[in-house]
Write an enzyme that holds these catalytic residues in place. Structure first.
Site, PDB file in Angstrom:
ATOM      1  CG  ASN A 117      -1.581   1.309   1.410  1.00 41.22           C
ATOM      2  OD1 ASN A 117      -1.779   2.217   0.335  1.00 41.22           O
ATOM      3  ND2 ASN A 117      -2.162   1.582   2.559  1.00 41.22           N
ATOM      4  CE  LYS A 151       0.096   3.275   4.705  1.00 42.11           C
ATOM      5  NZ  LYS A 151       0.197   3.299   6.325  1.00 42.11           N
ATOM      6  CG  HIS A 211      -5.627   1.500   5.220  1.00 47.75           C
ATOM      7  ND1 HIS A 211      -5.168   2.362   6.270  1.00 47.75           N
ATOM      8  CD2 HIS A 211      -4.904   0.743   5.045  1.00 47.75           C
ATOM      9  CE1 HIS A 211      -3.862   2.366   6.707  1.00 47.75           C
ATOM     10  NE2 HIS A 211      -3.710   1.362   5.715  1.00 47.75           N
ATOM     11  CD  GLU A 243      -2.714   5.122   6.973  1.00 43.32           C
ATOM     12  OE1 GLU A 243      -2.816   5.284   5.963  1.00 43.32           O
ATOM     13  OE2 GLU A 243      -1.888   4.701   7.672  1.00 43.32           O
ATOM     14  CD  GLU A 260      -3.353  -2.814   7.322  1.00 44.34           C
ATOM     15  OE1 GLU A 260      -2.116  -2.897   6.854  1.00 44.34           O
ATOM     16  OE2 GLU A 260      -4.047  -1.789   7.261  1.00 44.34           O
ATOM     17  N   GLY A 262       2.724   1.825  10.601  1.00 43.90           N
ATOM     18  CA  GLY A 262       3.765   2.826  10.656  1.00 43.90           C
ATOM     19  C   GLY A 262       4.671   3.139  11.832  1.00 43.90           C
ATOM     20  CB  SER A 265       5.288  -2.205  11.901  1.00 41.06           C
ATOM     21  OG  SER A 265       4.982  -0.832  12.185  1.00 41.06           O
TER      22      SER A 265
END
Ligand code: PEP
Length: 248
Positions: free
Chosen positions: A8, A10, A91, A93, A161, A167, A206
């Protein structure tokens, strides 16, 4: 089941970064696992042209509607038209930055399936939710609410996730990953029956070349959804190789 290494990108990447695709392709001319790269929409068509048959490409979101007055949005059919075979949906985010609800993710997933795309539906708890013991409740609700009844193992991938691992360089213990992946498999089996055994369950958060092998040795982990480490071919290639080796 063929395992899946998904990247991904992003909101990262311009034309110059497509050199990474060529490098991944050169490093894995006949990959033993599926490889998926999800670039920003601006690169999707050009990446798809460069990806060849061995690398799938996907979007990072789509609108639930097929077309219409939705400035700035992209339909599932548009992603497919640009060469995508997959789309990441829900996701964390998107859920955090755009307030996406499970119901909206479900509508988007239905739109993706209608356009012939495979949906990579993301679920995962926040650190606060884990701290108060709500992880399985949260993941169970997200699964139930975000996945339509029409999904099958051919059209659905689920990515677990943990929000706190994305991240951050922090990774759950292997026991924690196994617990959630076992739970997801059981929930999907209760809902979809035998076909759930073939739904690929990705771990995301990660994942790096250095920790990939142990994560891929965890039961019910069928691949990874990778953010930062998918941006550089050398890093992503190490993860792909770890997944290929886990398969044997
Ligand atoms: C992600 O955003 O899906 C992700 C897993 O990111 P990272 O690998 O950078 O933690």
């Amino acid at each position: 089941m063929r395992k899946l290494a998904a990247g991904n990108w992003k909101m990262n990447g311009v034309a110059a970064n497509l050199a990474e695709v060529a490098a991944i392709r050169a490093a894995h001319p006949a990959p033993g696992v599926d490889i998926l790269l999800c670039p920003p929409a601006t690169l999707l068509s050009r990446m798809s042209d460069k990806a060849g048959a061995a690398i799938f490409t996907g979007g990072q979101d789509c609108h639930a509607a097929a077309s219409g007055a939705h400035t700035g949005d992209i339909s599932a059919a548009m992603l497919a038209d640009a060469g995508a075979s997959h789309v990441i949906l829900g996701h964390s985010e998107r859920r955090a930055d755009h307030g996406e609800t499970d119901a909206q993710v479900c509508d988007k997933t239905q739109a993706a399936l209608a356009a012939g795309l495979t949906a990579v539906v993301c679920v995962g708890e926040t650190e606060a939710q884990r701290d108060i013991g709500e992880t399985l409740d949260v993941v169970g609700q997200q699964l139930a609410g975000s996945i339509p009844d029409t999904a099958t193992s051919a059209t659905l991938v689920v990515a677990y996730e943990p929000v706190w691992a994305i991240g951050t360089g922090r990774v759950p213990t292997l026991d924690q990953i196994a617990e959630v992946h076992d739970f997801i498999r059981a929930e999907l089996t209760a809902r979809f029956g035998d076909d759930a055994a073939e739904i690929r369950l990705l771990y995301g958060g990660s994942v790096k070349p250095g920790n990939a092998a142990e994560i891929f040795a965890t039961p019910n982990v069928d691949g990874a959804l990778v953010g930062g480490a998918s941006l550089k071919a050398t890093d992503f290639s190490g993860i792909i190789t770890a997944l290929e080796n886990a398969r044997r």
